[in-house]
Write a protein that holds these residues in place. Structure first.
Motif, PDB file in Angstrom:
ATOM      1  N   GLU A 200      -6.840  -7.823  -0.335  1.00 42.42           N
ATOM      2  CA  GLU A 200      -6.827  -6.826   0.726  1.00 42.42           C
ATOM      3  C   GLU A 200      -6.676  -7.505   2.082  1.00 42.42           C
ATOM      4  O   GLU A 200      -7.095  -8.650   2.270  1.00 42.42           O
ATOM      5  CB  GLU A 200      -8.094  -5.972   0.722  1.00 42.42           C
ATOM      6  CG  GLU A 200      -9.347  -6.696   1.182  1.00 42.42           C
ATOM      7  CD  GLU A 200     -10.532  -5.758   1.376  1.00 42.42           C
ATOM      8  OE1 GLU A 200     -10.393  -4.553   1.109  1.00 42.42           O
ATOM      9  OE2 GLU A 200     -11.591  -6.240   1.809  1.00 42.42           O
TER      10      GLU A 200
ATOM     11  N   GLU B 168       3.012   1.009  -3.817  1.00 40.71           N
ATOM     12  CA  GLU B 168       2.477   0.567  -5.101  1.00 40.71           C
ATOM     13  C   GLU B 168       2.401   1.693  -6.139  1.00 40.71           C
ATOM     14  O   GLU B 168       2.345   1.418  -7.347  1.00 40.71           O
ATOM     15  CB  GLU B 168       1.102  -0.085  -4.923  1.00 40.71           C
ATOM     16  CG  GLU B 168       0.046   0.809  -4.326  1.00 40.71           C
ATOM     17  CD  GLU B 168      -1.223   0.044  -4.002  1.00 40.71           C
ATOM     18  OE1 GLU B 168      -1.316  -1.149  -4.348  1.00 40.71           O
ATOM     19  OE2 GLU B 168      -2.137   0.632  -3.385  1.00 40.71           O
TER      20      GLU B 168
ATOM     21  N   LYS C  98       0.827  -1.201   0.000  1.00 44.67           N
ATOM     22  CA  LYS C  98       0.000   0.000   0.000  1.00 44.67           C
ATOM     23  C   LYS C  98       0.866   1.258   0.000  1.00 44.67           C
ATOM     24  O   LYS C  98       0.538   2.251  -0.671  1.00 44.67           O
ATOM     25  CB  LYS C  98      -0.913  -0.002   1.233  1.00 44.67           C
ATOM     26  CG  LYS C  98      -1.929   1.126   1.272  1.00 44.67           C
ATOM     27  CD  LYS C  98      -2.989   0.937   0.205  1.00 44.67           C
ATOM     28  CE  LYS C  98      -4.089   1.972   0.330  1.00 44.67           C
ATOM     29  NZ  LYS C  98      -5.105   1.838  -0.742  1.00 44.67           N
TER      30      LYS C  98
ATOM     31  N   ILE D 149      -5.094  -3.494  -1.820  1.00 46.69           N
ATOM     32  CA  ILE D 149      -3.989  -3.190  -2.735  1.00 46.69           C
ATOM     33  C   ILE D 149      -4.558  -3.105  -4.149  1.00 46.69           C
ATOM     34  O   ILE D 149      -5.597  -3.697  -4.456  1.00 46.69           O
ATOM     35  CB  ILE D 149      -2.873  -4.245  -2.661  1.00 46.69           C
ATOM     36  CG1 ILE D 149      -3.396  -5.636  -3.041  1.00 46.69           C
ATOM     37  CG2 ILE D 149      -2.258  -4.272  -1.275  1.00 46.69           C
ATOM     38  CD1 ILE D 149      -2.311  -6.705  -3.126  1.00 46.69           C
TER      39      ILE D 149
ATOM     40  N   THR E  36      -5.976   3.013   8.010  1.00 45.96           N
ATOM     41  CA  THR E  36      -7.033   3.272   7.024  1.00 45.96           C
ATOM     42  C   THR E  36      -8.342   3.735   7.644  1.00 45.96           C
ATOM     43  O   THR E  36      -9.212   4.249   6.935  1.00 45.96           O
ATOM     44  CB  THR E  36      -7.317   2.009   6.191  1.00 45.96           C
ATOM     45  OG1 THR E  36      -7.842   0.976   7.051  1.00 45.96           O
ATOM     46  CG2 THR E  36      -6.049   1.505   5.526  1.00 45.96           C
TER      47      THR E  36
ATOM     48  N   ILE F 112      -6.976  -3.084   4.417  1.00 47.45           N
ATOM     49  CA  ILE F 112      -5.916  -2.456   3.628  1.00 47.45           C
ATOM     50  C   ILE F 112      -5.947  -3.067   2.231  1.00 47.45           C
ATOM     51  O   ILE F 112      -5.361  -4.134   1.993  1.00 47.45           O
ATOM     52  CB  ILE F 112      -4.525  -2.669   4.259  1.00 47.45           C
ATOM     53  CG1 ILE F 112      -4.509  -2.173   5.713  1.00 47.45           C
ATOM     54  CG2 ILE F 112      -3.458  -1.936   3.447  1.00 47.45           C
ATOM     55  CD1 ILE F 112      -3.186  -2.396   6.415  1.00 47.45           C
TER      56      ILE F 112
END
Length: 311
Positions: free
Chosen positions: A225, A58, A55, A126, A119, A124
Protein backbone atom coordinates in the motif's frame (compact mmCIF):
# COMPACT_ATOMS: atom_id res chain seq x y z
CA UNK A 1 21.76 -21.51 10.65
CA UNK A 2 21.95 -22.19 6.91
CA UNK A 3 18.23 -22.90 6.83
CA UNK A 4 17.54 -19.55 8.49
CA UNK A 5 19.81 -17.76 6.02
CA UNK A 6 17.96 -19.38 3.11
CA UNK A 7 14.68 -18.33 4.69
CA UNK A 8 15.53 -14.62 5.03
CA UNK A 9 17.55 -14.29 1.80
CA UNK A 10 14.49 -13.72 -0.46
CA UNK A 11 13.53 -10.82 1.80
CA UNK A 12 17.03 -9.39 1.44
CA UNK A 13 16.65 -9.48 -2.34
CA UNK A 14 13.16 -7.97 -2.17
CA UNK A 15 14.44 -5.05 -0.08
CA UNK A 16 17.57 -4.58 -2.19
CA UNK A 17 15.93 -4.42 -5.64
CA UNK A 18 14.01 -1.09 -5.28
CA UNK A 19 17.16 0.49 -3.86
CA UNK A 20 19.29 -0.92 -6.68
CA UNK A 21 17.05 0.31 -9.48
CA UNK A 22 16.75 3.77 -7.88
CA UNK A 23 20.51 4.01 -7.40
CA UNK A 24 21.00 3.14 -11.06
CA UNK A 25 18.70 6.04 -11.91
CA UNK A 26 20.90 8.37 -9.88
CA UNK A 27 23.92 6.97 -11.72
CA UNK A 28 22.54 8.04 -15.11
CA UNK A 29 21.87 11.55 -13.86
CA UNK A 30 25.20 12.09 -12.15
CA UNK A 31 27.22 10.51 -14.93
CA UNK A 32 25.64 13.06 -17.26
CA UNK A 33 26.74 15.86 -14.93
CA UNK A 34 23.52 16.63 -13.03
CA UNK A 35 23.57 16.00 -9.29
CA UNK A 36 20.29 14.48 -8.17
CA UNK A 37 19.36 14.52 -4.50
CA UNK A 38 15.71 14.14 -5.44
CA UNK A 39 15.73 10.35 -5.76
CA UNK A 40 13.58 10.03 -2.64
CA UNK A 41 10.89 12.25 -4.16
CA UNK A 42 11.11 10.60 -7.58
CA UNK A 43 10.76 7.20 -5.96
CA UNK A 44 7.80 8.42 -3.91
CA UNK A 45 6.06 9.72 -7.02
CA UNK A 46 6.36 6.33 -8.71
CA UNK A 47 5.20 4.65 -5.51
CA UNK A 48 2.04 6.78 -5.52
CA UNK A 49 1.30 6.54 -9.26
CA UNK A 50 1.64 2.75 -9.25
CA UNK A 51 -0.67 2.43 -6.26
CA UNK A 52 -3.22 4.83 -7.74
CA UNK A 53 -3.33 3.13 -11.14
CA UNK A 54 -3.54 -0.39 -9.69
CA UNK A 55 -6.30 0.73 -7.31
CA UNK A 56 -8.31 2.04 -10.26
CA UNK A 57 -7.90 -1.02 -12.46
CA UNK A 58 -7.38 -4.06 -10.21
CA UNK A 59 -11.05 -5.07 -10.45
CA UNK A 60 -11.39 -4.63 -14.20
CA UNK A 61 -8.05 -5.81 -15.63
CA UNK A 62 -6.21 -9.15 -15.46
CA UNK A 63 -3.83 -9.19 -12.51
CA UNK A 64 -0.59 -9.45 -14.50
CA UNK A 65 -1.51 -6.67 -16.93
CA UNK A 66 -2.66 -4.47 -14.05
CA UNK A 67 0.73 -4.83 -12.31
CA UNK A 68 2.71 -4.10 -15.47
CA UNK A 69 0.67 -1.05 -16.44
CA UNK A 70 0.83 0.17 -12.85
CA UNK A 71 4.61 0.03 -12.96
CA UNK A 72 4.54 1.91 -16.28
CA UNK A 73 2.44 4.61 -14.60
CA UNK A 74 5.08 4.85 -11.90
CA UNK A 75 7.81 5.23 -14.52
CA UNK A 76 5.91 8.02 -16.31
CA UNK A 77 5.16 9.89 -13.09
CA UNK A 78 8.79 9.68 -12.02
CA UNK A 79 9.85 11.10 -15.37
CA UNK A 80 7.41 14.01 -15.04
CA UNK A 81 8.85 15.00 -11.67
CA UNK A 82 12.39 14.51 -13.01
CA UNK A 83 11.54 16.85 -15.88
CA UNK A 84 11.08 19.64 -13.34
CA UNK A 85 14.54 18.95 -11.91
CA UNK A 86 16.03 18.80 -15.42
CA UNK A 87 14.50 22.12 -16.47
CA UNK A 88 15.63 23.88 -13.29
CA UNK A 89 19.13 22.40 -13.35
CA UNK A 90 19.90 22.45 -17.09
CA UNK A 91 17.92 25.33 -18.57
CA UNK A 92 17.69 27.66 -15.58
CA UNK A 93 21.09 26.63 -14.19
CA UNK A 94 19.65 26.50 -10.67
CA UNK A 95 21.55 25.12 -7.73
CA UNK A 96 21.11 21.37 -8.21
CA UNK A 97 21.19 20.59 -4.49
CA UNK A 98 18.31 22.98 -3.85
CA UNK A 99 16.41 21.71 -6.89
CA UNK A 100 16.74 18.08 -5.77
CA UNK A 101 15.61 18.98 -2.25
CA UNK A 102 12.63 20.84 -3.71
CA UNK A 103 11.66 17.74 -5.70
CA UNK A 104 11.67 15.70 -2.48
CA UNK A 105 9.45 18.22 -0.72
CA UNK A 106 7.11 18.69 -3.68
CA UNK A 107 6.64 14.97 -4.29
CA UNK A 108 5.94 14.31 -0.59
CA UNK A 109 3.35 17.08 -0.42
CA UNK A 110 1.61 16.37 -3.74
CA UNK A 111 1.37 12.58 -3.34
CA UNK A 112 0.12 12.66 0.26
CA UNK A 113 -2.43 15.37 -0.55
CA UNK A 114 -3.64 13.44 -3.60
CA UNK A 115 -3.87 10.20 -1.62
CA UNK A 116 -5.96 11.90 1.06
CA UNK A 117 -8.26 13.35 -1.58
CA UNK A 118 -8.68 9.87 -3.08
CA UNK A 119 -9.10 7.68 0.00
CA UNK A 120 -9.56 10.12 2.86
CA UNK A 121 -6.83 8.44 4.88
CA UNK A 122 -3.69 9.11 2.86
CA UNK A 123 -3.11 5.39 2.29
CA UNK A 124 -3.83 3.56 -0.98
CA UNK A 125 -3.88 -0.22 -0.45
CA UNK A 126 -3.85 -2.70 -3.34
CA UNK A 127 -5.45 -6.14 -3.28
CA UNK A 128 -2.49 -8.13 -4.56
CA UNK A 129 1.05 -7.54 -5.73
CA UNK A 130 3.49 -9.76 -7.60
CA UNK A 131 3.26 -13.40 -6.54
CA UNK A 132 6.49 -15.20 -5.66
CA UNK A 133 7.24 -18.20 -7.85
CA UNK A 134 9.92 -20.88 -8.10
CA UNK A 135 11.77 -20.93 -11.41
CA UNK A 136 11.33 -24.46 -12.82
CA UNK A 137 14.33 -26.81 -12.71
CA UNK A 138 17.01 -24.32 -11.64
CA UNK A 139 15.27 -23.61 -8.32
CA UNK A 140 16.15 -27.23 -7.41
CA UNK A 141 19.88 -26.68 -7.87
CA UNK A 142 21.92 -27.07 -4.66
CA UNK A 143 22.86 -23.88 -2.78
CA UNK A 144 22.12 -21.30 -5.51
CA UNK A 145 18.67 -22.71 -6.30
CA UNK A 146 17.06 -22.01 -2.92
CA UNK A 147 18.85 -18.67 -2.63
CA UNK A 148 18.21 -17.03 -5.98
CA UNK A 149 15.59 -18.99 -7.89
CA UNK A 150 13.07 -20.09 -5.26
CA UNK A 151 10.22 -17.80 -4.19
CA UNK A 152 11.49 -15.00 -6.43
CA UNK A 153 9.68 -12.00 -7.88
CA UNK A 154 9.86 -11.51 -11.64
CA UNK A 155 10.52 -7.83 -10.91
CA UNK A 156 13.87 -8.83 -9.37
CA UNK A 157 14.98 -10.32 -12.69
CA UNK A 158 13.70 -7.27 -14.53
CA UNK A 159 15.81 -5.02 -12.28
CA UNK A 160 18.91 -7.19 -12.73
CA UNK A 161 18.35 -7.09 -16.48
CA UNK A 162 18.20 -3.28 -16.37
CA UNK A 163 21.40 -3.28 -14.29
CA UNK A 164 23.20 -5.44 -16.88
CA UNK A 165 21.86 -3.30 -19.73
CA UNK A 166 22.99 -0.13 -17.97
CA UNK A 167 26.50 -1.53 -17.54
CA UNK A 168 26.62 -2.40 -21.23
CA UNK A 169 25.16 0.95 -22.33
CA UNK A 170 27.48 3.09 -20.22
CA UNK A 171 30.72 1.22 -20.83
CA UNK A 172 30.38 -0.59 -24.17
CA UNK A 173 28.65 1.91 -26.46
CA UNK A 174 29.56 5.27 -27.97
CA UNK A 175 26.36 6.71 -26.48
CA UNK A 176 27.49 5.70 -22.99
CA UNK A 177 30.90 7.24 -23.61
CA UNK A 178 29.27 10.52 -24.63
CA UNK A 179 26.98 10.48 -21.60
CA UNK A 180 29.89 9.92 -19.23
CA UNK A 181 31.94 12.57 -21.03
CA UNK A 182 29.16 15.10 -20.37
CA UNK A 183 29.77 14.54 -16.67
CA UNK A 184 33.52 14.96 -17.03
CA UNK A 185 34.26 17.57 -19.72
CA UNK A 186 31.02 18.98 -21.19
CA UNK A 187 32.81 21.72 -23.14
CA UNK A 188 34.94 19.12 -24.93
CA UNK A 189 31.82 17.11 -25.72
CA UNK A 190 30.09 20.14 -27.22
CA UNK A 191 33.15 20.93 -29.32
CA UNK A 192 32.73 17.47 -30.85
CA UNK A 193 29.21 18.40 -31.98
CA UNK A 194 27.27 16.62 -29.25
CA UNK A 195 24.30 18.33 -27.59
CA UNK A 196 25.21 18.41 -23.89
CA UNK A 197 21.72 19.62 -22.90
CA UNK A 198 20.07 16.66 -24.65
CA UNK A 199 22.43 14.16 -23.02
CA UNK A 200 21.84 15.63 -19.58
CA UNK A 201 18.09 15.62 -20.12
CA UNK A 202 18.35 11.93 -20.97
CA UNK A 203 20.31 11.24 -17.78
CA UNK A 204 17.87 13.08 -15.53
CA UNK A 205 14.78 11.57 -17.18
CA UNK A 206 16.32 8.10 -16.80
CA UNK A 207 16.80 8.83 -13.11
CA UNK A 208 13.09 9.66 -12.88
CA UNK A 209 12.02 6.59 -14.83
CA UNK A 210 14.14 4.16 -12.81
CA UNK A 211 13.37 5.79 -9.46
CA UNK A 212 9.65 5.68 -10.28
CA UNK A 213 10.04 2.02 -11.19
CA UNK A 214 11.86 1.44 -7.90
CA UNK A 215 8.96 2.93 -5.97
CA UNK A 216 6.49 0.84 -7.95
CA UNK A 217 8.44 -2.36 -7.34
CA UNK A 218 8.51 -1.56 -3.63
CA UNK A 219 4.71 -1.34 -3.67
CA UNK A 220 4.00 -4.57 -5.57
CA UNK A 221 6.53 -6.72 -3.72
CA UNK A 222 6.67 -6.15 0.04
CA UNK A 223 4.77 -2.91 0.81
CA UNK A 224 1.25 -3.55 -0.48
CA UNK A 225 0.00 0.00 0.00
CA UNK A 226 1.01 3.60 -0.53
CA UNK A 227 1.51 5.24 2.87
CA UNK A 228 3.26 8.48 1.96
CA UNK A 229 6.80 7.32 2.64
CA UNK A 230 9.45 5.13 1.03
CA UNK A 231 11.28 4.88 4.37
CA UNK A 232 14.37 6.72 3.18
CA UNK A 233 15.20 4.26 0.42
CA UNK A 234 15.87 7.13 -1.99
CA UNK A 235 18.52 8.54 0.32
CA UNK A 236 19.96 5.06 0.84
CA UNK A 237 20.17 4.76 -2.95
CA UNK A 238 22.24 7.96 -3.06
CA UNK A 239 24.52 6.61 -0.32
CA UNK A 240 24.88 3.32 -2.21
CA UNK A 241 25.75 5.19 -5.41
CA UNK A 242 28.52 7.09 -3.63
CA UNK A 243 29.71 4.01 -1.71
CA UNK A 244 29.74 2.13 -5.03
CA UNK A 245 31.95 4.82 -6.61
CA UNK A 246 29.40 5.74 -9.30
CA UNK A 247 29.89 2.35 -10.99
CA UNK A 248 27.23 -0.33 -11.70
CA UNK A 249 29.10 -3.20 -10.02
CA UNK A 250 29.88 -1.10 -6.96
CA UNK A 251 26.24 -0.02 -6.73
CA UNK A 252 25.10 -3.65 -6.89
CA UNK A 253 27.38 -4.59 -3.99
CA UNK A 254 26.52 -1.50 -1.94
CA UNK A 255 22.75 -1.91 -2.27
CA UNK A 256 22.98 -5.60 -1.35
CA UNK A 257 25.08 -4.63 1.68
CA UNK A 258 22.43 -2.14 2.85
CA UNK A 259 19.61 -4.54 2.06
CA UNK A 260 21.17 -7.43 3.96
CA UNK A 261 21.77 -5.56 7.19
CA UNK A 262 18.43 -3.76 7.10
CA UNK A 263 16.66 -7.10 6.70
CA UNK A 264 18.80 -8.57 9.46
CA UNK A 265 17.75 -5.72 11.75
CA UNK A 266 14.08 -6.42 11.01
CA UNK A 267 14.31 -10.14 11.82
CA UNK A 268 17.01 -10.14 14.52
CA UNK A 269 14.51 -10.32 17.38
CA UNK A 270 13.16 -13.66 16.17
CA UNK A 271 16.61 -15.21 15.72
CA UNK A 272 17.80 -16.67 19.06
CA UNK A 273 21.48 -16.25 18.20
CA UNK A 274 20.97 -12.53 17.47
CA UNK A 275 18.31 -11.72 20.03
CA UNK A 276 20.86 -10.43 22.55
CA UNK A 277 22.23 -7.87 20.07
CA UNK A 278 20.30 -4.55 20.06
CA UNK A 279 18.40 -4.04 16.81
CA UNK A 280 19.85 -0.56 16.46
CA UNK A 281 23.32 -2.08 15.96
CA UNK A 282 22.22 -3.77 12.75
CA UNK A 283 20.39 -0.66 11.59
CA UNK A 284 23.33 1.71 11.96
CA UNK A 285 26.07 -0.74 10.91
CA UNK A 286 25.82 -0.08 7.12
CA UNK A 287 25.97 3.68 7.67
CA UNK A 288 28.97 3.45 9.99
CA UNK A 289 30.83 1.24 7.51
CA UNK A 290 29.92 3.63 4.67
CA UNK A 291 31.25 6.64 6.59
CA UNK A 292 34.49 4.82 7.41
CA UNK A 293 34.90 3.70 3.80
CA UNK A 294 34.29 7.24 2.53
CA UNK A 295 36.86 8.66 4.95
CA UNK A 296 39.58 6.28 3.79
CA UNK A 297 38.66 6.44 0.09
CA UNK A 298 37.96 10.18 -0.19
CA UNK A 299 41.26 10.80 -1.98
CA UNK A 300 40.36 8.23 -4.60
CA UNK A 301 36.71 9.14 -5.20
CA UNK A 302 35.64 8.66 -8.82
CA UNK A 303 32.77 11.15 -8.88
CA UNK A 304 32.26 12.77 -12.29
CA UNK A 305 34.38 15.94 -12.47
CA UNK A 306 31.51 18.14 -13.71
CA UNK A 307 28.82 16.59 -11.49
CA UNK A 308 26.63 19.36 -10.11
CA UNK A 309 28.26 22.09 -12.22
CA UNK A 310 25.78 23.99 -14.46
CA UNK A 311 26.72 24.20 -18.12
Amino acid sequence: MWGLFVQIFPYVIAYTIPMLITSLGGLYSERSGVSNLGLEGLMLSGYFATAFFIKLTENIMPHGICIVTGLLAGIICGMLFALLHAFASINLKADQTISGTAINMLAAAVTVYAARMITGSGNIPILMGIVRNDIPVISKLPVVGPLFFARSYWSSWLALGIWAFSWWLLYSTSFGLRLRACGEHPSAVESAGINVYAMRYFGVLMSGALSGLGGGIMLVTYSGEFNGSVAGLGFLAIAAMIFGQWKPLGILGATFFFGFFTTLANVSQVIPALGSVPTVIFKIFPYVVTLIALVFSSKHMSAPAADGVPY
